[in-house]
Write a protein that holds these residues in place. Sequence first.
Motif, PDB file in Angstrom:
ATOM      1  N   ILE A  54      17.680  11.430 -21.906  1.00  0.00           N
ATOM      2  CA  ILE A  54      18.271  10.231 -21.302  1.00  0.00           C
ATOM      3  C   ILE A  54      19.617   9.867 -21.910  1.00  0.00           C
ATOM      4  CG2 ILE A  54      16.918   8.677 -22.807  1.00  0.00           C
ATOM      5  CD1 ILE A  54      16.887   6.724 -20.387  1.00  0.00           C
ATOM      6  N   VAL A  55      19.718   9.885 -23.243  1.00  0.00           N
ATOM      7  CA  VAL A  55      20.993   9.510 -23.883  1.00  0.00           C
ATOM      8  C   VAL A  55      22.065  10.574 -23.651  1.00  0.00           C
ATOM      9  CG1 VAL A  55      22.126   9.035 -26.090  1.00  0.00           C
ATOM     10  CG2 VAL A  55      19.902   8.009 -25.586  1.00  0.00           C
ATOM     11  N   PRO A  56      21.776  11.889 -23.877  1.00  0.00           N
ATOM     12  CA  PRO A  56      22.808  12.891 -23.561  1.00  0.00           C
ATOM     13  C   PRO A  56      23.263  12.854 -22.111  1.00  0.00           C
ATOM     14  CG  PRO A  56      21.086  13.870 -24.914  1.00  0.00           C
ATOM     15  CD  PRO A  56      20.602  12.510 -24.520  1.00  0.00           C
ATOM     16  N   VAL A  57      22.326  12.644 -21.169  1.00  0.00           N
ATOM     17  CA  VAL A  57      22.684  12.601 -19.745  1.00  0.00           C
ATOM     18  C   VAL A  57      23.591  11.406 -19.463  1.00  0.00           C
ATOM     19  CG1 VAL A  57      21.783  12.190 -17.424  1.00  0.00           C
ATOM     20  CG2 VAL A  57      20.693  13.887 -18.889  1.00  0.00           C
ATOM     21  N   ILE A  58      23.246  10.245 -20.025  1.00  0.00           N
ATOM     22  CA  ILE A  58      24.087   9.053 -19.828  1.00  0.00           C
ATOM     23  C   ILE A  58      25.474   9.282 -20.414  1.00  0.00           C
ATOM     24  CG2 ILE A  58      24.398   6.639 -20.521  1.00  0.00           C
ATOM     25  CD1 ILE A  58      21.372   6.298 -20.316  1.00  0.00           C
ATOM     26  N   SER A  59      25.520   9.881 -21.625  1.00  0.00           N
ATOM     27  CA  SER A  59      26.808  10.130 -22.288  1.00  0.00           C
ATOM     28  C   SER A  59      27.690  11.048 -21.451  1.00  0.00           C
ATOM     29  CB  SER A  59      26.574  10.749 -23.673  1.00  0.00           C
ATOM     30  OG  SER A  59      25.832   9.877 -24.499  1.00  0.00           O
ATOM     31  N   TRP A  60      27.116  12.149 -20.993  1.00  0.00           N
ATOM     32  CA  TRP A  60      27.895  13.098 -20.195  1.00  0.00           C
ATOM     33  C   TRP A  60      28.235  12.515 -18.823  1.00  0.00           C
ATOM     34  CZ3 TRP A  60      30.335  17.504 -21.392  1.00  0.00           C
ATOM     35  CH2 TRP A  60      30.050  18.068 -22.630  1.00  0.00           C
ATOM     36  N   SER A  61      27.350  11.707 -18.262  1.00  0.00           N
ATOM     37  CA  SER A  61      27.621  11.081 -16.959  1.00  0.00           C
ATOM     38  C   SER A  61      28.823  10.149 -17.044  1.00  0.00           C
ATOM     39  CB  SER A  61      26.393  10.311 -16.476  1.00  0.00           C
ATOM     40  OG  SER A  61      25.305  11.185 -16.285  1.00  0.00           O
ATOM     41  N   ILE A  62      28.924   9.428 -18.160  1.00  0.00           N
ATOM     42  CA  ILE A  62      30.073   8.533 -18.355  1.00  0.00           C
ATOM     43  C   ILE A  62      31.366   9.335 -18.412  1.00  0.00           C
ATOM     44  CG2 ILE A  62      31.171   6.959 -20.012  1.00  0.00           C
ATOM     45  CD1 ILE A  62      28.346   5.964 -20.719  1.00  0.00           C
ATOM     46  N   LEU A  63      31.323  10.467 -19.135  1.00  0.00           N
ATOM     47  CA  LEU A  63      32.504  11.319 -19.231  1.00  0.00           C
ATOM     48  C   LEU A  63      32.896  11.874 -17.859  1.00  0.00           C
ATOM     49  CD1 LEU A  63      31.702  13.323 -22.495  1.00  0.00           C
ATOM     50  CD2 LEU A  63      33.402  11.513 -22.220  1.00  0.00           C
TER      51      LEU A  63
END
Length: 423
Positions: A49-58
């Motif tokens: 969840i956190v890696p996906v959110i981080s990459w989604s923001i980028l």
Amino acid sequence: ILISLFCMGISIASKIDFAAFLLILFAITTYFKPLSKKYIPISILSLLIVPVISWSILIFQGLTIPEIINYIQLMHKYLTSNLFIYFHKTSTGLFFTKSFFIQNITSFIRTFSNFILPAGILYIFLSVVFNKFSHVIRFRFPKLVQIALIIAIPIFFPFKFIIGNTQDSSLSWLSFSTTIILAILLFDYFKVKTKSERSLKDIIFIVIASAGIIGTCRSYFYISLYTFGTFLLPLAVLTNVVFLIDYLPKYFKFLDKQVWKSTCLVILILTGLIFFIKFQYAARHDFTYPVKSHRGTIYTTKEIGFTLDKLITYVKETIPAKSSFLMIPEGPMINFLTDRASDDVYYNLTPNFIEVFGEDNIIENLKKNPPDYIMINNRHAMEIGISFFGEEFGFGIHNFILQNYRLEKNFDYDFKIKVYKRL
């Protein structure tokens, strides 16, 4: 498990190196706490969840697939660059070298010698205090006397031996000892023929030792407290301490478990206190100069702090808020403290990054996206065998600055900074 996976996701999003610890979580979920099928999807969600959110923001901010590919190519180039290899061969222990091997042996002999002598004296002393020789001496210490003698240990303890074990390189060999401990544990584990004879405690300790080795991989061949040691050591230290206290009497039958445990605890506590005092003193003695801004206060050495204080004041009073400046070879912290933009890509121009990015590419970028100001400080790069910008590296960039910028301000103190303004 779900919380552990969630925290692991945060760690991986921050630094990809931590993905190796997924092997430990896999071992735990396989041997100790197997996940039922209904929990597998939510477990995967907790991890990602956190890696996906981080990459989604980028990606939302404009990150593209070609940029990701370019990043991977740059990282490969960086990891195989000559300066990267030189730095890690001389400073971190990522690669095996003969000099590191000799230093590890020397350090281990010194650390072992500084430990074994006070440990032997203390072991005999505590054996007497705990009445382990009462069948020979025919005398038993009362409880109050035992407590008084134990309290008095720091008064007579040979601290010079312990102080000798609090040097930068005192634990440089810890990854090797952790590997040997794991090998011993695995040998004992597979030596037992039936599963019923295998202790759950031993299995857990095998997992901890494995985590300790993974934790030291970044600096496996030489662990220094002044590079990666402070966050690599904990799991390896835990492995060695547990083995020293709980497992060593198993192999050396003459050791009394109670006395040996007390001996080790006294020495380890005193060693920890000396480490704490030593580093606290260094922090409070060397890093005493406050660099203040509206974002907070950072303490550094007087030589660096005095110049940075002057620079921050100069930037706030002279450089417009919408202007940008680039600090060379590095120093984006000043951009942060003064709320001024830096270059979006080439904000760190130490020799290794210049080698990876290519000096021509950096100069071309400076032509297309010139910062309003460029600052050059005299921070050397001796950790990778090179001294100052413009003297031993970055000649093309330095010439570009001299041709397109004029010297606006010179902070000629111990830590020097020159400020150039675009023509």
